[in-house]
Design an enzyme around this catalytic site. Structure first.
Site, short mmCIF file in Angstrom:
data_model
loop_
_atom_site.label_atom_id
_atom_site.label_comp_id
_atom_site.label_asym_id
_atom_site.label_seq_id
_atom_site.Cartn_x
_atom_site.Cartn_y
_atom_site.Cartn_z
NE ARG A 295 41.07 37.63 37.93
CZ ARG A 295 41.20 38.93 37.83
NH1 ARG A 295 41.49 39.66 38.92
NH2 ARG A 295 41.09 39.54 36.67
CE1 TYR B 165 36.32 32.49 36.03
CE2 TYR B 165 35.73 34.79 36.32
CZ TYR B 165 35.53 33.56 35.70
OH TYR B 165 34.53 33.43 34.79
CB CYS C 90 58.96 28.91 47.36
SG CYS C 90 59.01 28.38 49.08
N GLY D 131 30.70 38.16 30.24
CA GLY D 131 32.04 38.48 30.76
C GLY D 131 32.18 39.95 31.07
CE1 TYR E 262 44.07 35.03 32.96
CE2 TYR E 262 43.01 35.43 35.07
CZ TYR E 262 43.15 34.67 33.92
OH TYR E 262 42.38 33.57 33.75
N PRO F 20 26.79 36.82 32.39
CG PRO F 20 25.17 37.93 33.59
CD PRO F 20 25.50 36.59 33.01
#
Length: 461
Positions: A355, A416, A386, A270, A359, A313
């Protein structure tokens, strides 16, 4: 011109709003004589004209090079210790048959986490022995299929999976290799939703329970225990968390060796990438050296041989390879106190990049179809959905003359984004185009309205 007071502290007012920050963009990104951004020699303006927008543009050679580089650097670091490293590409980051072929040709394994990801890897012709199957709630059907195909390793995420995988292996007359995912309790420095080793969480089993579960695995004639598995999170910039997880796992690893073989240790991964100029990324070579040093020191202290190491990774392989191209639709200057924030609305949004909404992730944006000498203006790149939270770039500077019909490009969208894409508001998911040496080809076609309607039984009836 001074910085807009609405800008976040990390965002530096640019001298040139056309400049491409090397750490954020693919290495091949540049501007041509007309000022348009190019990737791998292909003009984003020409690609948008040919394939439409929104459009994911992935630099094929960048993916291949990063995969090969990570494998080489980690194996060089561990070769001096008499060991090797198996690198797993995270299918969940972005998987299609083309990408699966690229990473396998680079010498990597692939980690899949669902029957669908498994199907993509198989459709790409990937040898099942190169696959690892992950997930906290693998279905009985997924387990049965994986075992029957001869998947290289299944990561057991809970005690109940010991019996489930063992039963499937017995049914197929196989001895299935398994890893045991451990919740190490290491708190990675990342977003709460991306930290996967905290105590109050769905993944893995507590470290203290590992010996008992491993004994249960070893008691099955249909299972072969490979080793422990740890994954502390994603988008991690510092290596201290990895080092601490390695120390904790190796202590248990040493205890397990007293009762049988433990040939490997999976330390997860990660590794973080730069999404903005403010992100400072640890070089892969440094991470590899840190991993090797910690494992070597800890094994020496414990008096045990250095195991085969596996790593994952994540976005570090594919994240920087891709830019997403959008067409500008409407622009609104919104006054906030005594300052102006320019809302630039595009023809995509949270359906192709969730994302920022999920996040609070930050991204960079640049005018893609031309260069401009206009003074930089603080912009917020908003989607067409919307939702007020439908933001792709919370804050960056674009030339103040950005106008409807312009193209903008958002880099570092390889991981992602497509994999988390949705059909919210019935938008079709964008196409993915691979570019190499100036040539482009579609590797995932754009969804059409016919695609969107194809599962509605009221239409098909």
């Amino acid at each position: 011109m001074s910085a807009n007071p609405l800008a976040p502290e990390w965002l530096v007012h640019p001298d040139d709003a056309n400049a491409l920050t090397p750490a954020v963009w693919p290495p091949s990104a540049d501007r041509d004589g007309a000022g348009a951004i190019t990737v791998a020699g292909a003009s984003l303006t020409a690609l948008a004209s040919e394939f439409g927008t929104p459009l994911y543009v992935v630099d094929e050679q960048d993916v291949r090079t990063r995969a090969e580089t990570i494998k080489t650097l980690f194996n060089e670091a561990f070769a001096a210790l008499g060991s090797r490293v198996d690198v797993y590409y995270a299918g969940k980051a972005f998987l299609c048959t083309a990408v699966a072929k690229w990473v396998v040709e680079a010498g990597l394994h692939i980690d899949v986490a669902s029957g669908g990801e498994l199907a993509v890897a198989l459709a790409a012709g990937v040898d099942p022995a190169l696959l690892g199957f992950h997930g906290n709630n693998k279905s009985l059907a997924e387990i049965d299929r994986s075992v029957g195909l001869g998947v290289g390793a299944i990561v057991l995420d809970s005690v109940v999976e010991v019996d489930r995988v063992s039963a499937a292996a017995e049914k197929h007359g196989r001895v299935q290799a398994v890893r045991l995912r451990i919740n190490s309790g290491v708190h990675a420095s990342t977003h709460e939703y991306l930290a996967t080793a905290r105590e109050d969480q769905k993944f893995g089993i507590p470290l203290a329970d590992a010996p008992a579960v491993v004994a249960q695995i070893r008691a099955s004639k249909n299972l072969r225990f490979l080793g422990l598995h740890s994954h502390i999170g994603s988008q991690i910039f510092e290596s201290a968390g990895f080092a601490e997880a390695a120390r904790r796992l190796l202590a248990v690893h040493a205890e397990l060796l007293k009762d049988g073989e433990v040939p490997e240790l999976n330390l997860g991964g990660g590794f973080g990438i730069a999404y903005t100029s403010a992100d400072v990324v640890t070089p892969i070579a440094s991470i590899a050296a840190d991993f090797a040093r910690v494992v070597s020191e800890q094994c020496a202290e414990l008096g045990i041989p250095i195991p085969i190491i596996a790593i994952e990774p994540g976005r570090a392989i594919v994240g920087h390879s891709t830019v997403t191209v959008y067409e500008v639709g409407t622009i609104k200057d919104v006054r906030v106190d005594d300052s102006i924030r320019k809302y630039v609305s595009i023809d995509g949004g949270m359906s192709d990049n969730i994302r920022p909404a999920l996040y609070g992730a930050d991204y960079t944006v640049r005018l893609a179809n031309r260069r401009s000498d206009s003074d930089p203006a603080l912009v917020r790149i908003a989607g067409k959905h919307c939702e007020s939270g439908d933001i792709v770039v919370h804050a960056d500077y674009l030339p103040g003359d950005v106008a409807p019909g312009d193209l903008v490009a958002v880099p570092a969208t390889g991981a992602y984004c497509w994999s988390l894409a949705s059909n919210y508001n019935y938008l079709g998911r964008p196409a993915v185009v691979a570019v190499k040496d100036g040539a482009a080809r579609v590797i995932v076609r754009r969804e059409t309205e016919a695609d969107l309607l194809s599962r509605d039984v009221g239409v098909t009836a």
